[in-house]
Motif scaffolding. Structure first.
Motif, PDB file in Angstrom:
ATOM      1  N   GLU A   8       0.859  -1.195   0.000  1.00  8.43           N
ATOM      2  CA  GLU A   8       0.000   0.000   0.000  1.00  8.43           C
ATOM      3  C   GLU A   8       0.888   1.234   0.000  1.00  8.43           C
ATOM      4  N   ASP A   9       0.682   2.119  -0.992  1.00 10.32           N
ATOM      5  CA  ASP A   9       1.556   3.299  -1.097  1.00 10.32           C
ATOM      6  C   ASP A   9       1.117   4.451  -0.207  1.00 10.32           C
ATOM      7  N   GLU A  10      -0.141   4.426   0.252  1.00 10.69           N
ATOM      8  CA  GLU A  10      -0.577   5.493   1.166  1.00 10.69           C
ATOM      9  C   GLU A  10      -0.157   5.090   2.575  1.00 10.69           C
ATOM     10  N   ASP A  52      -2.918  -3.397  -2.504  1.00  9.67           N
ATOM     11  CA  ASP A  52      -3.672  -2.248  -3.006  1.00  9.67           C
ATOM     12  C   ASP A  52      -3.673  -2.268  -4.535  1.00  9.67           C
ATOM     13  N   MET A  54      -4.261   0.391  -6.712  1.00  9.90           N
ATOM     14  CA  MET A  54      -3.553   1.521  -7.329  1.00  9.90           C
ATOM     15  C   MET A  54      -2.229   1.762  -6.630  1.00  9.90           C
ATOM     16  N   LYS A 104     -12.323   0.426  -0.314  1.00  7.87           N
ATOM     17  CA  LYS A 104     -12.068   1.478   0.676  1.00  7.87           C
ATOM     18  C   LYS A 104     -13.246   2.450   0.713  1.00  7.87           C
TER      19      LYS A 104
HETATM   20 CA    CA Z   1      -2.858   3.302  -3.523  1.00  7.20          CA
END
Ligand code: CA
Length: 245
Positions: A8-10, A52, A54, A104
């Motif tokens: 997950e990039d966030e 995730d 994206m 989400k």
């Molecule tokens: Ca993302």
């Protein structure tokens, strides 16, 4: 302890997920990109990936597809996360090989429930719940093995490797496992040891189960491997009744 890779990039979401998973007893690794995730998977195969959709660079979808085509990661349980709720995404995600799908925002309780459900289905040996097969009971949480004799549970002392081996057998009963499969699933996939090692530990396991009369449950299947069974026919003391004409 089950290993979960969170991709997950966030960072706020990744942190929130990992704090909750750690609190629930999981061993969590975070990757913030597809590339980092691949490095993590190449290093240690996790028991499950929370992926995730994206991500910067390669998408989670592309990663799921890639992992599904690789022999080593083909069976890896994957739960996909997405911010988009369209039904078409869900179908694309499941087509790519995700085992489940979460939109989400979701609650961490929901994620935990999905993780446990997917693990129960695909990798029950990665869960901490107690398992019973016949009179035999194993509890990973307390690391205890017991066997009921005349209704009385008797504790069985086994070594650490025998414990993991028995746990794997008990979470996959009645199925034949080759020595190579057992090495992969019980010892770990980057371990290079001889298949004979499996025989040594099966022998020790049978010796431990001997005093509680459960040694016969670990069957040798000639030319194929080993299996845990509770079929009455497997017990040397209880031969199958002869059929009368
Ligand atoms: Ca993302």
């Amino acid at each position: 302890m089950s290993r979960i890779l969170v991709v997950e990039d966030e960072s706020a979401i990744a942190e929130l997920i990992s704090i909750n998973l750690r609190h629930a007893g999981f061993d969590v690794t975070i990757a913030t990109s597809a590339e980092q995730a691949q490095v993590a998977v190449d290093g240690v195969l996790p028991d499950l990936i929370v992926l995730d959709w994206m991500l910067p660079g390669q998408t989670g979808l592309a990663m799921a597809k890639r992992w599904r085509t690789d022999v080593r990661t083909r069976e890896l349980p994957i739960i996909m996360l997405t911010a988009r709720a369209e039904e078409v995404d869900k179908i694309t995600g499941l087509d790519a090989g995700a085992d489940d799908y979460l939109t989400k925002p979701f609650s961490t309780q929901e994620l935990l429930a999905r993780i446990r459900a997917v693990l129960r289905r695909k990798a029950p040996e990665a869960l901490d719940s107690a398992v019973e097969v016949g009179t035999l009971r194993i509890d990973p949480a307390t690391r205890r093995v017991s066997c009921g004799i005349d209704g009385e549970p008797r504790e069985v002392k086994v070594g650490a490797t025998e414990f993991r081996l028995l746990h794997f057998f008990m979470t996959h009963p009645e199925r034949v496992h080759s020595r190579a499969q057992l090495l992969d699933r019980v010892w770990g996939d980057h371990v290079f040891i001889e298949e004979r090692t499996v025989d040594v530990h099966v022998k020790r396991l049978r010796e431990a189960l001997g005093p509680v009369q459960c040694a016969h449950m670990i069957e040798t299947v000639r030319g194929a491997g080993y299996r845990l069974t509770q079929q009455a026919g497997a017990a040397p003391t209880k031969p199958a009744p002869a059929l009368s004409a």
